[in-house]
Design an enzyme around this catalytic site. Structure first.
Site, short mmCIF file in Angstrom:
data_model
loop_
_atom_site.label_atom_id
_atom_site.label_comp_id
_atom_site.label_asym_id
_atom_site.label_seq_id
_atom_site.Cartn_x
_atom_site.Cartn_y
_atom_site.Cartn_z
N ASP A 227 -96.09 -5.65 -52.50
CA ASP A 227 -96.55 -6.53 -51.40
C ASP A 227 -98.00 -6.20 -51.09
O ASP A 227 -98.31 -5.11 -50.60
CB ASP A 227 -95.66 -6.30 -50.18
CG ASP A 227 -96.04 -7.17 -49.00
OD1 ASP A 227 -97.00 -7.96 -49.10
OD2 ASP A 227 -95.38 -7.05 -47.94
N HIS A 328 -86.73 -11.78 -45.68
CA HIS A 328 -87.70 -10.77 -45.26
C HIS A 328 -87.23 -10.14 -43.96
O HIS A 328 -86.68 -10.83 -43.09
CB HIS A 328 -89.07 -11.45 -45.06
CG HIS A 328 -90.13 -10.56 -44.51
ND1 HIS A 328 -90.35 -10.38 -43.17
CD2 HIS A 328 -91.05 -9.80 -45.14
CE1 HIS A 328 -91.37 -9.56 -42.99
NE2 HIS A 328 -91.82 -9.20 -44.17
#
Length: 400
Positions: A227, A328
């Site tokens: 990420d 998420h």
């Protein structure tokens, strides 16, 4: 059944983890942003984000005239009082007196309330998310069925989760810091996780050094996700994506700033590594990415992207186009984890789900019966609604 009361509870829990929250450690540093002249691109002022020193969120509590209580959560990692005020001043009046089982109708009414003013993401959508989750909790309780069942049934239970997260190191980090990073990764594998996510964005060479060391230690079969939090330019992300795919990284999350849909399309079509994005606020943003062929893995956050109602729509849009869904989480209370688990169980195209590995002061401690995490698999509750029994007194200890 009618709604009689809506309460928004801003939470600021003192962090109990020995290490700083991984997102703050990776992207919250203020170095290079105060007065220095920089030749970097993107400029450091565009690559540093605001993080709280406490664990912040907003818990939503809704009562009905037949004595039921539904719980939800609105993502508010900073300034939870602002999100709570949106619920108090704008959303509560919309849903009070309504039947909580009318989830889609109430979602549309809440969203329409500020649509004309352009409030299509951020604090307003996060506030809607918390109310929506509480409505689904009540609907499930009334039906005597779990949210997973109301969504159409379980494709998987338990859900495979990945450990989130380990912050990568800059290239000049000492060897002992790299050794500790590798030891932390090995400990997660030994705990039963089959995958982890690393917070990159500390510089291209530093990112590759960190991921390469973890890959060498864990082997080719262990899943590593990356990420970048949107800190790189399109060109940098293209170069790094090529290197990450050579290292067998499972997906490249937010490789460049999320407003650059054209850039995402260029990356997604040039690279073989799947391109993922978590900052999706609604199905309208999702469909723009899908139409542009700019994404492979959609990662809406149930407490940020409109709750159960809207995240279901996003997941179904992805599925209709042959794309994966991966909820998420990053940080939040046990309600956040539970709601995400229901979505992950019920959506046919779920790839995996995120799981924050930090010590959580508003995690299982606020539940009468803890969520079960067993060797990298999270068990979705099967009792009616969210299936969570909240220890309200324990929760309110952290109210702001």
């Amino acid at each position: 059944m009618k709604i009689t009361k809506v309460e928004a509870i801003p939470i600021q829990a003192r962090a109990i983890d020995k290490k700083p929250y991984w997102g703050s450690a990776a992207w919250g540093d203020e170095r290079g942003t105060r007065g220095e002249i920089s030749t970097e691109y993107p400029t450091p002022q565009r690559r540093r984000y605001v993080y709280s020193k406490t664990i912040d969120t907003v818990i939503v509590r809704i009562e009905t005239d037949d004595g039921r209580v539904g719980w939800g959560e609105a993502k508010a990692p900073v300034a939870p009082q602002a999100t709570a005020k949106i619920i108090d001043l704008l959303l509560a009046d919309i849903v009070i007196g309504a039947d909580p089982r009318e989830t889609t109708l109430l979602w549309e009414r809440m969203y329409a309330g500020m649509r004309v003013r352009g409030h299509r993401a951020g604090f307003y959508l996060e506030a809607i998310s918390g109310v929506d989750i509480a409505l689904w909790d009540l609907a499930g309780q009334a039906a005597g069925a779990s949210i997973t069942t109301l969504l159409g049934g379980s494709f998987r239970n338990p859900v495979r989760v990945y450990a989130s997260g380990l912050p990568a190191l800059p290239i000049d980090a000492p060897d002992d810091a790299l050794a500790q990073l590798v030891a932390d990764a090995v400990a997660l594998r030994d705990a039963g996780y089959t995958g982890l996510k690393m917070a990159i964005g500390r510089g291209l060479k530093g990112d590759l050094r960190s991921i390469g060391a973890v890959r060498d230690a864990l082997g080719d079969d262990f899943i590593i996700y990356a990420d970048a939090a949107g800190v790189y330019s399109r060109a940098q992300a293209m170069w790094l994506g090529g290197a990450l795919q050579d290292l067998g990284v499972g997906f490249f999350e937010m490789p460049t700033f999320p407003e650059d849909v054209e850039g995402y399309a260029e990356l997604a079509q040039a690279l073989t590594i799947p391109i993922a994005l978590d900052s999706i606020g609604s199905r309208h943003e999702a469909v723009e990415l899908i139409r542009a062929r700019a994404i492979d893995v959609l990662q809406p956050d149930v407490c940020r992207a409109g709750g159960i109602t809207e995240c279901r729509r996003i997941a179904e849009l992805a599925d209709a186009h042959g794309l994966a869904f991966a909820p998420h989480i990053s940080i939040g209370s046990a309600i956040h984890f539970g709601a995400s688990a229901h979505l992950a169980s019920a959506m046919p195209n779920t790839l995996t789900s995120e799981y924050w590995i930090g010590e959580n002061p508003i995690g299982n401690v606020i539940l009468d019966a803890p969520l079960l995490l067993d060797r990298g698999y999270l068990h979705t509750p099967t009792a009616p609604g969210l299936g969570l029994s909240i220890r309200e007194e324990e929760l309110r200890k952290h109210s702001a």
